[in-house]
Scaffold this active site. Sequence first.
Site, PDB file in Angstrom:
ATOM      1  N   PHE A 123      42.162  34.890  40.932  1.00 24.89           N
ATOM      2  CA  PHE A 123      42.545  34.475  39.421  1.00 24.89           C
ATOM      3  C   PHE A 123      41.916  35.104  38.497  1.00 24.89           C
ATOM      4  O   PHE A 123      40.697  35.615  38.491  1.00 24.89           O
ATOM      5  CB  PHE A 123      41.943  32.850  39.846  1.00 24.89           C
ATOM      6  CG  PHE A 123      42.487  32.159  38.562  1.00 24.89           C
ATOM      7  CD1 PHE A 123      43.639  31.694  38.404  1.00 24.89           C
ATOM      8  CD2 PHE A 123      41.399  32.016  37.596  1.00 24.89           C
ATOM      9  CE1 PHE A 123      44.020  30.853  37.392  1.00 24.89           C
ATOM     10  CE2 PHE A 123      41.837  31.057  36.566  1.00 24.89           C
ATOM     11  CZ  PHE A 123      43.249  30.563  36.423  1.00 24.89           C
ATOM     12  N   LEU A 125      41.186  35.870  35.121  1.00 24.60           N
ATOM     13  CA  LEU A 125      41.115  35.349  33.661  1.00 24.60           C
ATOM     14  C   LEU A 125      40.118  36.022  32.855  1.00 24.60           C
ATOM     15  O   LEU A 125      40.506  36.497  31.706  1.00 24.60           O
ATOM     16  CB  LEU A 125      40.747  33.894  33.700  1.00 24.60           C
ATOM     17  CG  LEU A 125      40.533  33.198  32.495  1.00 24.60           C
ATOM     18  CD1 LEU A 125      41.809  33.076  31.379  1.00 24.60           C
ATOM     19  CD2 LEU A 125      40.095  31.739  32.716  1.00 24.60           C
ATOM     20  N   PRO A 128      36.179  41.909  29.755  1.00 26.84           N
ATOM     21  CA  PRO A 128      35.120  42.376  29.388  1.00 26.84           C
ATOM     22  C   PRO A 128      34.677  41.591  27.843  1.00 26.84           C
ATOM     23  O   PRO A 128      33.495  41.518  27.940  1.00 26.84           O
ATOM     24  CB  PRO A 128      35.465  43.731  28.945  1.00 26.84           C
ATOM     25  CG  PRO A 128      36.612  44.149  29.918  1.00 26.84           C
ATOM     26  CD  PRO A 128      37.146  42.915  29.850  1.00 26.84           C
ATOM     27  N   GLY A 131      34.930  35.894  28.136  1.00 29.22           N
ATOM     28  CA  GLY A 131      34.516  35.367  29.482  1.00 29.22           C
ATOM     29  C   GLY A 131      34.844  33.713  29.235  1.00 29.22           C
ATOM     30  O   GLY A 131      35.743  33.064  29.399  1.00 29.22           O
ATOM     31  N   VAL A 241      40.591  21.965  37.959  1.00 27.43           N
ATOM     32  CA  VAL A 241      40.681  21.798  39.538  1.00 27.43           C
ATOM     33  C   VAL A 241      39.786  22.661  40.255  1.00 27.43           C
ATOM     34  O   VAL A 241      38.905  22.170  41.080  1.00 27.43           O
ATOM     35  CB  VAL A 241      42.232  22.001  40.111  1.00 27.43           C
ATOM     36  CG1 VAL A 241      42.167  21.952  41.427  1.00 27.43           C
ATOM     37  CG2 VAL A 241      43.406  21.286  39.360  1.00 27.43           C
ATOM     38  N   ARG A 243      36.961  23.772  39.034  1.00 30.36           N
ATOM     39  CA  ARG A 243      35.306  23.399  39.082  1.00 30.36           C
ATOM     40  C   ARG A 243      35.260  22.243  40.214  1.00 30.36           C
ATOM     41  O   ARG A 243      33.909  22.284  40.339  1.00 30.36           O
ATOM     42  CB  ARG A 243      35.633  22.792  37.594  1.00 30.36           C
ATOM     43  CG  ARG A 243      35.279  23.879  36.489  1.00 30.36           C
ATOM     44  CD  ARG A 243      35.439  23.369  35.220  1.00 30.36           C
ATOM     45  NE  ARG A 243      35.405  24.541  34.070  1.00 30.36           N
ATOM     46  CZ  ARG A 243      36.075  24.468  33.287  1.00 30.36           C
ATOM     47  NH1 ARG A 243      36.581  23.308  32.613  1.00 30.36           N
ATOM     48  NH2 ARG A 243      36.083  25.370  32.409  1.00 30.36           N
ATOM     49  N   GLY A 340       5.550  32.302  50.936  1.00 26.82           N
ATOM     50  CA  GLY A 340       5.740  33.634  51.317  1.00 26.82           C
ATOM     51  C   GLY A 340       7.188  33.953  52.096  1.00 26.82           C
ATOM     52  O   GLY A 340       7.804  34.942  51.848  1.00 26.82           O
ATOM     53  N   GLU A 363      33.693  29.937  36.632  1.00 31.40           N
ATOM     54  CA  GLU A 363      34.586  29.084  36.044  1.00 31.40           C
ATOM     55  C   GLU A 363      34.049  28.041  35.254  1.00 31.40           C
ATOM     56  O   GLU A 363      34.358  26.789  35.304  1.00 31.40           O
ATOM     57  CB  GLU A 363      34.996  28.282  37.567  1.00 31.40           C
ATOM     58  CG  GLU A 363      35.493  29.373  38.536  1.00 31.40           C
ATOM     59  CD  GLU A 363      36.583  28.481  39.438  1.00 31.40           C
ATOM     60  OE1 GLU A 363      36.816  27.550  39.280  1.00 31.40           O
ATOM     61  OE2 GLU A 363      36.964  29.152  40.381  1.00 31.40           O
ATOM     62  N   THR A 365      30.708  28.292  31.965  1.00 26.55           N
ATOM     63  CA  THR A 365      29.341  28.283  32.305  1.00 26.55           C
ATOM     64  C   THR A 365      28.940  26.756  31.979  1.00 26.55           C
ATOM     65  O   THR A 365      29.521  25.855  31.483  1.00 26.55           O
ATOM     66  CB  THR A 365      28.618  29.041  31.169  1.00 26.55           C
ATOM     67  OG1 THR A 365      28.983  28.456  29.815  1.00 26.55           O
ATOM     68  CG2 THR A 365      28.907  30.433  31.114  1.00 26.55           C
TER      69      THR A 365
END
Lengths: 380, 249
Positions: A123, A125, A128, A131, A241, A243, A340, A363, A365
Site C-alpha cells: 500500500f 501512500l 517524503p 506522512g 480497516v 488500523r 539484563g 497507518e 500515528t
Amino acid sequence: MDFAFTEEQRMIQQAARDFAERELIMDVIGRDTRAEFPYDHVKNLRELGFFGMMVSPAYGGIGMDTVGYCMAIEEFSKIDASVGVLLAVHNSLACGGIEKFGNDFQKEKYLPWLASGEKIGAFLLSEPEAGSDASRQKTLAEDKGDHYLLNGTKNWISSANSGSVYITIAQTYPELGHRGINAFIIDKDSPGISLGPHEDKMGMRSSDTHSVMFTDVKVPKENRIGEDGFGFKFAMKMLEVGRIGIAAQATGIAAGALERSLKYAQERKAFGKLLIDHQAIAFKLADMAVKVENSRNLVYKAAWLKDQGQSFGMASSMAKQYAADIAMEVTTEAVQIHGGYGYVKEYHVERLMRDAKVTQIYEGTSEIQKIVISRGLVKG
Amino acid sequence: MKILICMSNVPDTTTKIRFKDGNTALDTTGVQWIINPWDELALTRALQLKEEPGSGVEKVTVITVGLADAEPTIRKALAIGADDAIRINSQATDAYDVARQIAEAVNNEGYDLILCGIESSDYNNSMVGGMISEFLDIPSVSSVSSVTVDSGRFKIKREIDGGKETLSVTAPFLAVVQKGIALEPRIPSMRGIMMARTKPLKVIEPVTSEVLVEHIRYELPPSKAKCRMVAEDNVRELVQLLHTEAKVI
C-alpha cells in the site's frame, strides 16, 4: 452481549498459534538481526490460506470474518511482528481495498493472485513530505487519455520488494487538493519503477521496507480504483480497516511480551525468592495483563462492528491508538522485568520493544488517531 | 481403500486436573478439549497415505464415542483433512464400551485399515485397539511406528525389544500406533477450518452395552519435592543429603 468465539475462530487462533510457535519462532532473532524477509515461511503461510483470509471464496479466498483475521494477526505478532505486518497490509489493505472498491475486472484479475499469496500486496501512500498529512500527495498521476503517467516517490513502503501488486495513491488534479487524488493498482514490474535500498530500521526488521520511485510509469486507465478523484477517500476508508489489523498486531506484540515476562518471573529468583513473589514485579504483570486485555477487547469490538456492517472508524482508531501505546508500555516493562537478560537479544523482549514503536507511527500515528477520535466525539 | 481413525476427545494436555463428587469424577469446568495427541498423529499419517500417488487410499474417516459436546473436536479432525466423521451418541464409560460401540458401528463398513493411538492421554488404558480387533475378528498389530502401503499391501514397522521388526499385512486389520507414526500433527488450513462444517458428520445411536468399570476414586500424584541446589564442588553435602533427606543411598 456475547463474548463467545465461534468454533472456527478458535480453530483459526489455534492454527496461527501453532504455526507461530512451531515455525515462525525458528530463527526469528536471526531474521531480525539480518533484516531478512521470511521467505521460507511465506510458502507455508500461503498453503495454509493466510494470504486470502477475508477474501470471498468466489475469488479464491477463505471468507473468514474480521474477528478471526485479528486473532491470527495477534498470534503471529506474539512471535514475529514482521509477519504480522506483512499479512495485515496484504489482507486488509491490498485484498480488502480491491475487493471493496475495485470493479469486476480488477477483482477477477488481482484477487485470485493475492488470495493465494502468489502475489503479495503493498500500500503506497506515505511520501517524503506526506506522512500523517496524507492529502499533500506530490506523486503525480497525469491523465494522458488512455493511461495515467506516474512520477514521484513513496516512502517507508512495507513489502515493497516482496510485494508485486502496488495499491498506489497519487495526485491527478493538484488544484483540487485531496479531491484530485486517485488510487491505482500498479504491477511492480511496470517500466519506470525502481526501489530505494532496504531501510535499516529500529524494529520490524524483517519486513522489507523501501522507498519506491516512479519515473514516467504508464498505468492503464482500467487500473484506477473507483471514480475519478476517489483516491483520498479510498485511502482514508482503507486505513480505517487497516488500523484494526495493526491494533491486533500491536496487541500481539504486547501479549507476547507479557507471556514471556510471566514465564520468566516464575523461573528467575532474586533475593531468595521468585520474581513473581516480589510484589513490585507481580503488580507490573497485573498492570500489563489489564492493558493487553483492554487492547484485545477494543480490537475485537472494532472487528465485530465491521463484521456486522456497522460503522467502525472511531472504534478502529481507538483500538489502534490504545493497542499501539500499551504495546510500547508493556514491552518496556517486559524488558525491565527481564533486567539484563531483557537487554540482550536471546530473550526476545528487546525485539518486541523495538517492534512495538512503529505501531505508534504507521497507518496513522497515535496523535492522528486522537484527532480522528476527538473529531468523532464532536460529531457524535 | 478406506482408513478409519478411532479418536478420543481428551482434555488439553496442559489442563489443571480437578475432581468432583468426592473424587469420583473429573471436573470438566473450563477444560479445553482436544484430539487425543496419538490419534491426531494417526490421522496425520492416514492423510499422508491418502495424498501419496498410487497408495489407493480414497477416504479417511474419524469415529468417536461421545456426546454432542465432542463435535468441536471432531470438526477439528475434519478441518485437518478427514473426509467424514461418525459420532456414536454416548458418553464413553470404559474401554470395553468404547470398543464395542465402535465395532458395532463399523462392522461390515469395509474399512481396510483401522488406526488407534496407543493410548488416550486422559485414562491411558491402551485397551480399545486390541478389543476392537477382537470384536471385528481382524488382525491387530501393536506398537506400530510406521505404516506404508505398496500395491494394496501394508508394510508395518513396529518396536520390539532392542530393535524394530517389519511386517507385511493384508487388509483389513487394525494398527495401534505410537511414536514415529508421524512427525508432528498437521496444522489445519484456513480453508479446511471454514469447510469443516460442510463435511458429513453422521451421528448414530449406541447399542446397549454393559458397564464393566466403576471409578471409585481418583487422586493426583504427590506434588514434586522442591529442588535443592548443591554447589558443584561440595560432594560431601550432596552425599549427605542423598543419605539423610532423599534416603536413596
